[in-house]
Design a protein around this motif. Sequence first.
Motif, PDB file in Angstrom:
ATOM      1  N   HIS C  14      -8.229  -0.323   1.926  1.00 19.95           N
ATOM      2  CA  HIS C  14      -8.959   0.444   0.902  1.00 19.95           C
ATOM      3  C   HIS C  14      -9.803   1.547   1.515  1.00 19.95           C
ATOM      4  N   SER C  15     -10.124   1.415   2.820  1.00 26.31           N
ATOM      5  CA  SER C  15     -11.008   2.413   3.426  1.00 26.31           C
ATOM      6  C   SER C  15     -10.244   3.634   3.910  1.00 26.31           C
ATOM      7  N   LYS C  16      -8.927   3.522   4.001  1.00 24.35           N
ATOM      8  CA  LYS C  16      -8.145   4.660   4.494  1.00 24.35           C
ATOM      9  C   LYS C  16      -7.456   5.343   3.321  1.00 24.35           C
ATOM     10  N   SER C  17      -7.995   6.466   2.916  1.00 24.57           N
ATOM     11  CA  SER C  17      -7.480   7.172   1.752  1.00 24.57           C
ATOM     12  C   SER C  17      -6.399   8.174   2.173  1.00 24.57           C
ATOM     13  N   ALA C  31      -3.777   3.481   2.733  1.00 20.73           N
ATOM     14  CA  ALA C  31      -2.836   3.113   3.801  1.00 20.73           C
ATOM     15  C   ALA C  31      -2.283   1.737   3.469  1.00 20.73           C
ATOM     16  N   GLY C  32      -0.959   1.617   3.520  1.00 23.48           N
ATOM     17  CA  GLY C  32      -0.321   0.361   3.168  1.00 23.48           C
ATOM     18  C   GLY C  32       0.347   0.411   1.814  1.00 23.48           C
ATOM     19  N   ASP C  33       0.034   1.436   1.012  1.00 26.64           N
ATOM     20  CA  ASP C  33       0.675   1.641  -0.282  1.00 26.64           C
ATOM     21  C   ASP C  33       2.118   2.099  -0.086  1.00 26.64           C
ATOM     22  N   THR C  86       9.684   2.676  -4.466  1.00 31.07           N
ATOM     23  CA  THR C  86       9.169   1.331  -4.237  1.00 31.07           C
ATOM     24  C   THR C  86       9.185   0.938  -2.770  1.00 31.07           C
ATOM     25  N   THR C  87       9.920   1.669  -1.920  1.00 27.16           N
ATOM     26  CA  THR C  87       9.934   1.338  -0.491  1.00 27.16           C
ATOM     27  C   THR C  87       9.423   2.480   0.372  1.00 27.16           C
ATOM     28  N   ALA C  88       9.140   3.635  -0.249  1.00 28.78           N
ATOM     29  CA  ALA C  88       8.664   4.772   0.540  1.00 28.78           C
ATOM     30  C   ALA C  88       7.220   4.531   0.957  1.00 28.78           C
ATOM     31  N   GLU C  89       6.998   4.412   2.271  1.00 31.86           N
ATOM     32  CA  GLU C  89       5.634   4.195   2.769  1.00 31.86           C
ATOM     33  C   GLU C  89       4.811   5.456   2.530  1.00 31.86           C
ATOM     34  N   LEU C  90       3.654   5.290   1.980  1.00 31.81           N
ATOM     35  CA  LEU C  90       2.805   6.441   1.717  1.00 31.81           C
ATOM     36  C   LEU C  90       2.233   6.977   3.020  1.00 31.81           C
ATOM     37  N   PHE C  91       2.269   8.301   3.198  1.00 30.19           N
ATOM     38  CA  PHE C  91       1.556   8.927   4.316  1.00 30.19           C
ATOM     39  C   PHE C  91       0.791  10.129   3.793  1.00 30.19           C
ATOM     40  N   ASP C  92      -0.190  10.558   4.546  1.00 28.55           N
ATOM     41  CA  ASP C  92      -1.052  11.652   4.103  1.00 28.55           C
ATOM     42  C   ASP C  92      -0.224  12.924   4.029  1.00 28.55           C
ATOM     43  N   GLY C  93      -0.269  13.566   2.871  1.00 30.15           N
ATOM     44  CA  GLY C  93       0.500  14.798   2.703  1.00 30.15           C
ATOM     45  C   GLY C  93       1.886  14.580   2.135  1.00 30.15           C
ATOM     46  N   LEU C  94       2.211  13.351   1.750  1.00 27.17           N
ATOM     47  CA  LEU C  94       3.534  13.093   1.183  1.00 27.17           C
ATOM     48  C   LEU C  94       3.705  13.887  -0.108  1.00 27.17           C
ATOM     49  N   TYR C 313       2.827  -6.222  -6.777  1.00 22.88           N
ATOM     50  CA  TYR C 313       1.909  -5.090  -6.857  1.00 22.88           C
ATOM     51  C   TYR C 313       0.476  -5.577  -6.890  1.00 22.88           C
ATOM     52  N   ALA C 314       0.225  -6.657  -7.640  1.00 19.61           N
ATOM     53  CA  ALA C 314      -1.143  -7.154  -7.760  1.00 19.61           C
ATOM     54  C   ALA C 314      -1.632  -7.760  -6.453  1.00 19.61           C
ATOM     55  N   ASN C 315      -0.830  -8.640  -5.854  1.00 24.85           N
ATOM     56  CA  ASN C 315      -1.292  -9.389  -4.693  1.00 24.85           C
ATOM     57  C   ASN C 315      -1.213  -8.610  -3.395  1.00 24.85           C
ATOM     58  N   ARG C 316      -0.106  -7.889  -3.173  1.00 25.53           N
ATOM     59  CA  ARG C 316       0.054  -7.187  -1.890  1.00 25.53           C
ATOM     60  C   ARG C 316      -0.558  -5.797  -1.942  1.00 25.53           C
ATOM     61  N   TRP C 317      -0.292  -5.063  -3.018  1.00 30.29           N
ATOM     62  CA  TRP C 317      -0.707  -3.666  -3.059  1.00 30.29           C
ATOM     63  C   TRP C 317      -1.948  -3.409  -3.909  1.00 30.29           C
ATOM     64  N   ALA C 318      -2.562  -4.487  -4.405  1.00 31.31           N
ATOM     65  CA  ALA C 318      -3.806  -4.334  -5.167  1.00 31.31           C
ATOM     66  C   ALA C 318      -3.669  -3.234  -6.224  1.00 31.31           C
ATOM     67  N   ALA C 319      -2.584  -3.287  -6.969  1.00 33.04           N
ATOM     68  CA  ALA C 319      -2.360  -2.297  -8.028  1.00 33.04           C
ATOM     69  C   ALA C 319      -1.783  -3.015  -9.230  1.00 33.04           C
ATOM     70  N   THR C 320      -2.118  -2.591 -10.412  1.00 38.93           N
ATOM     71  CA  THR C 320      -1.526  -3.176 -11.604  1.00 38.93           C
ATOM     72  C   THR C 320      -0.957  -2.057 -12.482  1.00 38.93           C
TER      73      THR C 320
END
Lengths: 95, 188, 985
Positions: C14-17, C31-33, C86-94, C313-320
């Motif tokens: 959560h600290s890495k935006s 990071a991790g999304d 659903t599998t694309a790892e998020l990176f800054d500037g994507l 999404y809820a448990n791993r990615w903290a998103a609903t």
Amino acid sequence: MIINHPILGPRDAAEFTYLGDASLLNRPDWQAKDAAEQFYEYLYLRDNVAGVHRELWYHEQGDRSWLLVTRNTLTHEISKVELASDVARAGGNSK
Amino acid sequence: MHSLIATTALGGSEAQVDTIAGLTITECPDWAIASVAARHNCEKPLAAAFKKAMGFGLPKPMQSTGKGDITAFWTGPDQYFIEAPIADNELLADTLATALKQTASITDQTGGWVRFDVAGSGCSNVFERLCILDTRTMDDGAVSRTSLEHSGCFILCRKSDHFSVYGPRSTAGSIHHALVTAAKSALG
Amino acid sequence: MTQPNRLQGGLIDHSKSLNFTFDGKSYQGCAGDTLASALLANDVRLMGRSFKYHRPRGPLTAGSEEPNAIVELRTGPRLEPNTRATTAELFDGLVAKSQNRWPSLQFDAMAINDRFSNFLTAGFYYKTFMWPAAFWEKVYEPIIRKAAGLGSLSMQDDPDAYDKGFLHCDLLVIGAGPAGLAAALTAGRAGANVILADEDYTIGGRLNSETFTLDDAPAADWIATTLAELNSLSNVRVMPRTTVIGAFDHGIYGAVERVSDHLATPAPDKPRQIMWRIYTKRSILCAGAIERPIAFENNDRPGIMLAGAIRSYANRWAATPAQNIAIFTNNDDGHHTASDLLAKGVNVSAIIDTRADAPNSSEVEVLAGAQVTDTLGRLGVKQLTVQLADGSKRHVQCEALGVSGGWNPNVHISSHQRGRPEWRADIAAFVPDKNGPPGLSSAGAASGIFSTAGALESGAKSAVAALKDLGINAKVAKLPRAEDAPVNLQPFWHVKSGKGRAWLDQQNDVTVKDVKLAHQENFRSVEHLKRYTTLGMATDQGKTSNMGGLAIMAELAGKSIPEVGTTIFRPPYTPVSMGALGGRAVGKHFHPTRETPSHNWAVEQGAIFVEVGNWLRAQWYPQKGETHWRQSVDREVIATRKSVGICDVTTLGKIDVQGTDAATFLNKIYCNGFAKLAVGKTRYGLMLREDGIVMDDGTAARLAEDNFVVTTTTANAVGVYRHMEFCRQCLWPDLDVQLISTTEAWAQYAVAGPNARKLLQKIVDPEFDITNEGFPFMGCGNITICGGLPARLFRISFSGELAFEIAVPTRYGDALMRKLMDAGKEFDATPYGTEALGVMRIEKGHATGNELNGTTTALNLGMGRMISKKKDSIGSLLSERAGLNEDDALMQVGLRPVDPSEPVVAGSHLIAKTGPVNAKTDQGYITSAAYSPILETSIGLGYLKDGGNRKGEIIRAVNPLQNQEVLLEVVSMHFFDPEGERLRA
């Protein structure tokens, strides 16, 4: 596919080129009475086996040996690999 | 002494050396190679004549043997390459022909091959990007021909951190490119 | 700023935006999304438009089985279509863009297709667009083609590099969830060589999405310790971001490692991806299970997802996906999602359970024996219509719906070799074929064992069994205590009421109606069902839809599910980029380049090169002022025939043939005689195929009683060598003959022209007599040059001039070329390339590959009498077949235009001077053509029926594709110096 070379052990089929049916080892006698007919059969007639097939492979990217591979065309299982020269000699090929 | 000057396979006046991370890739132009193939039914007399002339025995399949600077490696059934420093062995094929008499057919292969030595840490990490050989499990002295980035090459394990790659001389540029590219990709 | 649908906890940082854009709008994630989880956290559920009907869609899943959330990632040359959000790892500037919509995702004009759905059902190409017939090619097909497809290409070169690689191991573990980790740990500790591969970027498999404890601690703890131990073992290689894409013969597996996909650009010199070939003795499929939905009317709205995915999404990615969610399920696992959501503070409006005896809940209303019959909310689900057990209707509000129809073991890899998975009625699912790829076993959910305790145990035990086969004694690793819940499921595949469309394959827009239609039209095989409806044919291979389709087909056919069976599974498991398949063989490096010994010198001269197979050969050497190739080539021909020319002929195959039976061997492979060739002599050799067709030609030079050097054409060098080894090892294994290629070992140059001898006499050491008496035509021998360098000299001529070929060990090739040019200055020595070489050999009537085209015989070449009848040789017997010896057989002839300003066009066919032009009147064809600067006219070689008896006749050369006809005279193919006087000078 892996071909278990009798001298070198298991090698990828990509190192080999394929020639065809092992019957190519049995080149007819040019002076036989029905030589023309025999050569025609030798060159053109094949049993298109769905099952165990004996075939010739050349280890072009390896030791350049010709191998006789016994392979099931349905399952691709290779049950035997021999040096083609050994089989040829055993079959009477000489000079 | 003749007046022509030899060139390296890569065409430079000096042998090419590349260093990537802890690995060096070195072009080695100063080696003579001769091919030795046993004549029909002459395997035993050849082995005896060779041992007598060279002071060491011919290798078993996928192996190499040697004494001093001279190495013999197995290339096929009853077929070998003999490697010796070119300085004293420009006429290696002729010397062997005399020594081995009619037990073998011999050719001069020196011009046909380029040798690159790959030495240092990470050799196997590089080879695993290039060819099917499991170089991690090759013993010292083991040798095999295989396809290295589409070129037929011999890979000889001198030690676990020192390999020699022999490829067709005309393809030296492509082989060199493949080695350096794979090293830059896999290491560092 | 936190995202509106972000929850606490999870495996994200959560600290890495991270900043990213979707359809031009900026968002933030962590990071991790994945792209999908970040979008959901930002309350974006609409992510795509469907393929055929352009219906608004959101993600159905949280994994690589995703059918809907298919987007374009990146811009510029790295633009990649059809990637799964659903599998694309998020990176800054994507940067990501939705696909298949115009002008926007919210308003897509192509959605008009949805109104015409009745005309666009299965097989519509053959039904709706049949009339008028002419319209198909000109109107319908172009329109359909334009509207079809998903995503677009950048049309720019891919800037990234891709590697290939080769790995060897004792055990390949496919999947790093609980089963895979237990297997790898067990095997690794036993000292086996293990590769553990997982497609995900975070090791742990399903454990990453669950709140299970292992030994009363978070699962993440056990995963971390296990991973640390595995990474510490030198005999274990852990490969995250690596998808095993296929099971191939004999324990070979393909795997794609995504080295840099999660970075904005790859690090310098590093590849984007690696395509690995893994050679393994044993393998264990621990690929888990994929959840399946239930089909009902309008079940494809954004927000309608698999219940297990919502849980991920809820448990791993903290998103609903929404703050108010309903569940539709036929099994206990759906309830699990409800409790996890409630624990995260998300409201669950109801659990709609098809089972009459559904378990109750203290926290949520459970509607037992109920079904969802319809939904509302075009751009995002808003409301469900539910039919209760008593038949009454009710509306349920929700902005997301978790659907759980059960879990399918992920059997793909085990079915890649025509495997047929086995039906297990107790779990209502298919499990791997017992007779799958040899050496492959399965464990955990992939084998139908769904509980965590079961997965851990079966993974460890499978490893022990696999290693036992290899003679390695392994002990089951000590495993943590874990949940062991049973499967409680009642099969329920689709809601039968409702007139609307219920979706099965969401990527290809295939509905239950389409399956019914296929059945109605008598497509009864499951393979036909697949092709006719396209169910399962999209990039997701029907991972979330095949099961539903065949279950419905079974119902319609009155068969059991196993009787209907599954369609054939094929690699790759998920799509593989063409770059990964190509590896480094791109552009200049598509194949290795072979350079001749004079290459660098030729580059210095500014030579133009031509590719001949892998070789680069100088084609001509333009001089200053020459602007057209004809100027250079004409000059090279004239100069060579006037004085002396030099050509690099190293590329022609050279094969050393030695042994006491060398001559006997050559006698058997050439159709003409070699047994009596004298030492020091060279002879032209014609090599036939066993069927009598010419294979190759060349020369054999006898350097000693037991030593020949055989030449081949450049193109056939490899093939001829292979053929010769076949003859040596297989046909006549007792001949004393040894072969080795020496093409590379000798640099060889042709020195040709009236001054060739004079030039060579300046470099050949004086003790060697190369006068006409000392070294007659077709002589050969070992010599020395330049003060003692061993060399070989062959007096053979392709150009028809007085010519020699001189060979030195290759490392002296560059020096020799320079020496020849230097010594040749006084004779105006001219380097000539392949074009001039071609002109001169045509002027002499010499055959090359153009004439040896795989259909021609010695007779056609005018060499019929070369075939010796006194001996056995390859091809001689079948060359006598009647069909190859007819009276009007093709014969090689020379051709020159009646009007010298007209060209001879190779490839033209030869027809009588007058009369119709068709296959019946066809008399032959032209094989080679060139302009002869010596004769000042175009000339050519060709095959003409009964050509030997038609000299002087005027015929037509026709080129109908370009409306070209030229009148030619049939002449002798020996245009220049027909008596060969220059040759023998």
